[in-house]
Scaffold this motif. Sequence first.
Motif, PDB file in Angstrom:
ATOM      1  N   ASP A  30      40.030  20.428  36.718  1.00 18.66           N
ATOM      2  CA  ASP A  30      40.678  21.217  35.579  1.00 18.66           C
ATOM      3  C   ASP A  30      39.806  22.161  35.235  1.00 18.66           C
ATOM      4  OD1 ASP A  30      43.219  20.116  36.051  1.00 18.66           O
ATOM      5  OD2 ASP A  30      42.958  18.609  34.291  1.00 18.66           O
ATOM      6  N   ALA A  32      37.951  24.175  36.628  1.00 18.50           N
ATOM      7  CA  ALA A  32      37.985  25.567  37.480  1.00 18.50           C
ATOM      8  C   ALA A  32      38.846  26.505  36.657  1.00 18.50           C
ATOM      9  CB  ALA A  32      38.528  25.362  38.738  1.00 18.50           C
ATOM     10  N   GLN A  33      39.952  26.062  36.052  1.00 12.48           N
ATOM     11  CA  GLN A  33      41.079  26.868  35.197  1.00 12.48           C
ATOM     12  C   GLN A  33      40.473  27.487  34.092  1.00 12.48           C
ATOM     13  OE1 GLN A  33      43.486  27.595  37.031  1.00 12.48           O
ATOM     14  NE2 GLN A  33      42.757  25.801  38.587  1.00 12.48           N
ATOM     15  N   ASP A  34      39.329  27.001  33.437  1.00  9.55           N
ATOM     16  CA  ASP A  34      38.460  27.517  32.205  1.00  9.55           C
ATOM     17  C   ASP A  34      37.557  28.700  32.524  1.00  9.55           C
ATOM     18  OD1 ASP A  34      39.888  25.621  30.690  1.00  9.55           O
ATOM     19  OD2 ASP A  34      38.364  24.208  30.833  1.00  9.55           O
ATOM     20  N   GLY A  35      37.215  28.898  33.947  1.00  9.95           N
ATOM     21  CA  GLY A  35      36.361  29.888  34.119  1.00  9.95           C
ATOM     22  C   GLY A  35      35.073  29.379  34.526  1.00  9.95           C
ATOM     23  N   GLU A  86      36.074  34.348  36.919  1.00  6.27           N
ATOM     24  CA  GLU A  86      37.500  33.566  37.089  1.00  6.27           C
ATOM     25  C   GLU A  86      37.723  33.550  38.531  1.00  6.27           C
ATOM     26  OE1 GLU A  86      39.420  32.621  34.473  1.00  6.27           O
ATOM     27  OE2 GLU A  86      37.960  33.530  32.986  1.00  6.27           O
ATOM     28  N   ASP A  88      39.960  33.761  41.770  1.00  6.06           N
ATOM     29  CA  ASP A  88      41.278  34.283  42.093  1.00  6.06           C
ATOM     30  C   ASP A  88      42.131  33.348  42.749  1.00  6.06           C
ATOM     31  OD1 ASP A  88      40.684  34.006  44.644  1.00  6.06           O
ATOM     32  OD2 ASP A  88      39.798  36.064  45.008  1.00  6.06           O
ATOM     33  N   SER A  89      43.360  33.895  43.194  1.00  9.61           N
ATOM     34  CA  SER A  89      44.366  32.858  43.807  1.00  9.61           C
ATOM     35  C   SER A  89      43.812  32.323  44.983  1.00  9.61           C
ATOM     36  CB  SER A  89      45.414  33.753  43.890  1.00  9.61           C
ATOM     37  OG  SER A  89      45.340  35.015  44.758  1.00  9.61           O
ATOM     38  N   SER A  91      40.925  30.918  45.453  1.00 16.25           N
ATOM     39  CA  SER A  91      39.679  30.063  45.020  1.00 16.25           C
ATOM     40  C   SER A  91      38.323  30.837  45.194  1.00 16.25           C
ATOM     41  CB  SER A  91      39.660  28.769  45.642  1.00 16.25           C
ATOM     42  OG  SER A  91      40.838  27.933  45.419  1.00 16.25           O
TER      43      SER A  91
END
Length: 160
Positions: A30, A32-35, A86, A88-89, A91
């Motif tokens: 998780d 990875a979602q925080d940047g 961040e 991208d879609s 990865s």
Amino acid sequence: MIQFLGEYNCKIDAKGRLRLPAPLLKQLGDLAQDGFVLNRGFEKCLVLYPRQAWDTISKDIQKLNQYVKKNRDFVRYFFRGATELELDSNSRLLFPRTLLDYGQVNKELVLFAYFDKIEVWSKENYEALLNDEPMDFDVLAEEVMGNLNGGSQDGEIELS
């Protein structure tokens, strides 16, 4: 506590995008979602921090006395070039050209993951670093690790 592990050979595309390897993405979970924050390393490498790890380091640095010139200098050099990234879609992370130039990263690179960070090395610089490994690594290990767990420099256990 974040605890990364691994060494990954990767390639960066012409636009400066890096696809994170699947095993590393799995370790990130998780986070990875925080940047991320990408920054200059102490040697000629870059360091990729999950946002949580970067925030912890930033809080530690904020404790420095800003009236001391050496501290101000350190803060400026440490934060110089720090950039939020961040996924991208697909990865991928888009690395700024200025940081890639600093790390001398062209196409092939190595991600070296340990503790709460991921070092980003040009393949050439990483191989040069490893080729420069000391012949007496055991001596270095003793100097660095010998005092842990109550040991002393001469290997004797210190009694209190």
